[in-house]
Design an enzyme around this catalytic site. Structure first.
Site, PDB file in Angstrom:
ATOM      1  N   GLU A   1      84.266  44.282 -34.693  1.00 55.41           N
ATOM      2  CA  GLU A   1      83.133  44.470 -35.586  1.00 55.41           C
ATOM      3  C   GLU A   1      82.080  45.227 -34.786  1.00 55.41           C
ATOM      4  O   GLU A   1      81.302  44.630 -34.036  1.00 55.41           O
ATOM      5  CB  GLU A   1      82.572  43.132 -36.069  1.00 55.41           C
ATOM      6  CG  GLU A   1      81.501  43.317 -37.130  1.00 55.41           C
ATOM      7  CD  GLU A   1      80.380  42.297 -37.079  1.00 55.41           C
ATOM      8  OE1 GLU A   1      79.621  42.213 -38.054  1.00 55.41           O
ATOM      9  OE2 GLU A   1      80.246  41.598 -36.059  1.00 55.41           O
TER      10      GLU A   1
ATOM     11  N   ASP B   1      83.666  39.463 -32.841  1.00 55.82           N
ATOM     12  CA  ASP B   1      82.384  39.522 -33.539  1.00 55.82           C
ATOM     13  C   ASP B   1      81.314  40.203 -32.682  1.00 55.82           C
ATOM     14  O   ASP B   1      81.302  40.065 -31.457  1.00 55.82           O
ATOM     15  CB  ASP B   1      81.942  38.098 -33.880  1.00 55.82           C
ATOM     16  CG  ASP B   1      80.646  38.057 -34.651  1.00 55.82           C
ATOM     17  OD1 ASP B   1      80.609  38.585 -35.776  1.00 55.82           O
ATOM     18  OD2 ASP B   1      79.654  37.507 -34.123  1.00 55.82           O
TER      19      ASP B   1
END
Length: 679
Positions: free
Chosen positions: A394, A341
């Protein structure tokens, strides 16, 4: 250990409340075990920031010591004056069960009589005399929030049954395999009706797997299941980097979940958050009264967007901690991939900061050199030790080489989320069809950079929260057009090069934004139009698996060729997809207007029969059933720079996929070796 007189100190309560009183006992009343020795190889790796299995040494481990059964403890707190274990056995009193310090800043000890299932914390005395009650950074299991203690757990008991899957995974090149990922938030996928807040991991394993198989997905991606105190963070503010959240059961329950999916041939990816961590008092922030895991300077160590601490990636012990966490989930839970993330926030020192709010690197630049090296080390470790396990970034900027090998100057990820594709495609689909002809390049632009990375095309949870509305509600037009636009969006996603990801609920065209405090709108099941979208996603997944042209060659330009991307007047696009080894040719054609395009001619590479294998306007999907009666035959006429063309009916707000079957009315197999991206 230094001797203290008994005194009363105000501190957080041992089980998560505030303002209780802890009694500090004299050290002479404790009976700690002897300090534990570290192998020289472990010490070498520890000091170099290269130790990827710290969970084997730190934390709480059931053990035998001097003929007694108990638990061995070890925790890193280099600036502490004193560290004790507090638990039920000693009445949660600081000073009853001291640990011994070492030159490495690691405190160790053994408590006889403790066993798996016992809750505990560390009472860390700072140099100023403050007592901090902390969860174990390496705890394998935690109390159900809002309680905050760690729980002793024996990870050696589970009997895995997924050897066939793991063996298959090691030999699999996921770049060339079909991948459609169902992104899931376990707490809100489905909720029990018996008064409980959540289903268990074991219950979810059965119900979720059945649904995933019905829909045809190849993988699930779980939003963070690492322990976290606040439901509203969706798991992205992690406190337990080695503990699956106890909301749904025990570590072995989660192992059962993964095992069950693997035995059914479905991969399990988890979100993993090394970019930042929360400031909760019981967590790893200011662990011994000083900045250990985070930078001391808030210009480096505090994230203004999320009010969280930022890891100090330049510190060896922090790298050991994070690399060990990544390895832990793969080794102990057989996880198939880590979706990392907020990578962009790790790469840039000035991420979301104004001038004067950040500190340049040693060369005066904005790149976070320590974080970059950490990400490279992470990917080297994962790919080197666990063949077939994926890492997915990401990453929302134009940073080059995110999914290129470290030896080639890249960061080493397997895949990168294509946030540009997501933004451009949604911007285009949000427009009233009458205006789309003025924005033709919004869809075609992606192919300029499409093969610079190994991209996943995500329609994730981030696109349906914070006032953005559900995907179906973002589509323009009347009721019918909204559904047609949504099917067109999904068809475009599945036909473009790249792996696919869709967030739960989007497959049933849920009208409302995702709400983490409620389950999906399962009441829509049985509705004709909503079931039509689910049927469509199921068939998209089937077509993706069955047709190599849609997955074998996702990351090379010889797997894709534009036929036309400039018919702005009709808002249409057409392209070819090719498989390796000349095995298959597909022609994908899209109509982004609500008008039927009759007798629409599309240039094709080869003459013969083309079978219509997918039509988003089929009645079974809720469409108007406009199509081509299953097949078309080429016309010997030049079009789009090709000597042959097909004349098709393009459905309103629809797409068709045509598969080349060969020459002759019945179709005869031919070689495609002379057909490539040049047409």
């Amino acid at each position: 250990m230094p001797t203290q007189s008994s005194q009363q100190l105000t501190s957080p309560s041992p089980r998560g409340g505030a303002g209780s009183t802890v009694t500090v006992r004299p050290a002479s009343e404790t009976v700690p075990a002897k300090s534990l020795r570290w192998p020289s190889a472990d010490l070498f790796a520890l000091r170099r920031g290269m130790h990827c299995a710290m969970y084997q040494h730190l934390g709480a481990h059931p053990a035998e010591h001097e003929g007694k059964q108990g638990v061995r403890f070890a925790v890193w707190a280099p600036n502490a004056k004193r560290v004790c274990v507090i638990c039920d056995k000693n009445g949660w009193q600081h000073g009853k069960s001291d640990l011994y310090g070492s030159n490495e800043g690691i405190w160790t000890g053994f408590i006889s009589g403790m066993k798996p299932g016992d809750a505990y914390k560390y009472a860390v005395e700072t140099q100023s005399g403050q007592i901090l009650e902390k969860m174990d950074p390496y705890s394998f299991y935690c109390e159900v929030p809002p309680k905050t203690a760690s729980i002793v757990y024996d990870l050696e008991q589970y009997d895995w049954g997924d050897k066939a899957w793991v063996d298959h995974r090691e030999k699999t090149d996921w770049l060339a395999e079909p991948m459609s990922i169902y992104e899931v938030h376990l707490a809100s996928w489905k909720r029990p009706k018996d008064g409980r807040r959540y289903f268990t991991y074991r219950e979810l394993a059965h119900s979720l797997l059945e649904y995933v198989q019905e829909m045809g997905y190849t993988h699930i991606e779980l939003m963070p299941i690492t322990e976290h105190p606040f439901d509203g963070s969706w798991g992205y503010q992690t406190t337990g980097y080695f503990a699956p959240t106890s909301r749904f059961g025990s570590p072995d329950d989660f192992r059962y979940f993964v095992d069950y999916f693997h035995q059914a041939g479905i991969g399990v990816i988890i979100d993993w958050v090394p970019a930042h961590f929360p400031t909760d008092a019981h967590s790893i922030g200011r662990f011994d009264g000083t900045a250990l895991y985070e930078h001391a300077d808030p210009r480096q160590g505090f994230h203004p967007d999320w009010n969280t601490y930022i890891f100090n990636f330049g510190r060896h012990e922090v790298k050991n901690f994070l690399l060990s966490s990544a390895r832990f989930w793969i080794e102990q839970y057989h996880i198939d991939g880590l979706r990392v993330d907020a990578v962009a926030s790790m790469l840039y020192l000035d991420y979301s900061r104004n001038e004067g709010e950040w500190i340049p690197n040693q060369y005066g630049g904005r790149e976070n050199l320590e974080a970059i090296q950490f990400l490279k080390d992470l990917n080297i470790m994962v790919h080197g030790e666990f063949p077939g396990v994926m890492t997915l970034a990401e990453e929302s900027t134009s940073w080059g080489g995110v999914s290129r090998p470290v030896y080639d100057g890249g960061l080493g990820f397997t895949f990168k989320w294509d946030m540009g594709w997501m933004n451009d495609t949604l911007h285009y689909l949000h427009r009233d069809p009458i205006y789309r002809k003025y924005h033709q390049n919004e869809l075609s632009f992606r192919m300029i950079y499409a093969f610079t990375e190994n991209f996943v095309l995500p329609l994730s949870h981030d696109e349906i929260v914070h006032g953005k509305k559900a995907l179906i509600s973002q589509m323009p037009g009347d009721y019918w057009q909204q559904f047609a636009n949504l099917r067109l969006l999904y068809g475009y996603q599945y036909c473009m090069p790249g792996k696919k990801l869709l967030f739960m609920g989007c497959e049933m065209a849920q009208w409302h934004e995702w709400n983490h405090d409620a389950e999906l709108d399962w009441g829509l099941v049985g509705n004709t139009h909503h079931d039509g979208v689910r049927n469509y996603i199921g068939d998209l997944n089937r077509v993706l698996r069955e047709h190599p042209a849609l997955h074998e060659n996702d990351f090379a330009d010889d797997g894709f060729s534009w036929i036309q991307a400039d018919d702005a007047e009709h808002s249409t696009y057409a392209f070819c997809r090719f498989a390796h080894s000349d095995r298959e040719l597909l022609v994908c054609v899209f109509n982004f207007t609500p008008a039927v395009q009759e007798n629409y001619r599309v240039g094709v590479p080869l003459g013969g029969v083309y079978k219509e294998i997918l039509n988003s306007d089929a009645a079974i999907y809720g469409g108007s059933n406009v199509g081509n009666q299953g097949r078309v035959v080429t016309v010997d006429e030049e079009m789009h720079g090709r000597s042959q063309c097909v004349e098709i009916v393009l459905p309103p707000l629809g797409m068709v996929v045509l598969r080349y079957e060969g020459v002759g009315e019945k179709g005869t197999a031919v070689q495609l070796k002379d057909v490539g991206h040049d047409g």
